[in-house]
Motif scaffolding. Sequence first.
Motif: not given
Length: 157
Positions: A21, A25, A98, A114
């Motif tokens: 993540k 992201i 997202s 996410e």
Amino acid sequence: MNIMKFILTISLSAFMSYLGKDYIINNSDAINLLVSLYSILSGFLVTIITIIGDPSEILSTKNWREAFYMIKKPSTQLIKACCLFYCYFITLILLFISMILPEYGSSIFKLLFEYAYIFFASLALIWSFGLPLMLVQYQTLKLESALQKKRNENNLQ
């Protein structure tokens, strides 16, 4: 054995979504790569589904029983390929959702989406490693069937 592989795959995907993540992201290059990768893989998989679902060999069988047994193996491969396609598609949908969710306000929903798209991207990536083997097994099945047909034509057993 298959249940253990499934549990291991789900666990590995969850672990990858947890670790990945922070790297994915807010990294537009990584997100663009994911979108491109799974869009291309989706198109490739539709081609594979079309090839596996080709009924020409089944239509050339002598009777319905032979056709019935010939359908069994491609049917399981088609189901696996369709599940993988849905995994690709879900990844793209979650990624899109997202991206359009605002940064402020509903941050918990954005965070969930996410994690979800990274989970499905990881799951799809792991399952994709089985695609070449599935194609080889399908080709082998077709070659064995063609060989058996030639043997039958020449009265060989």
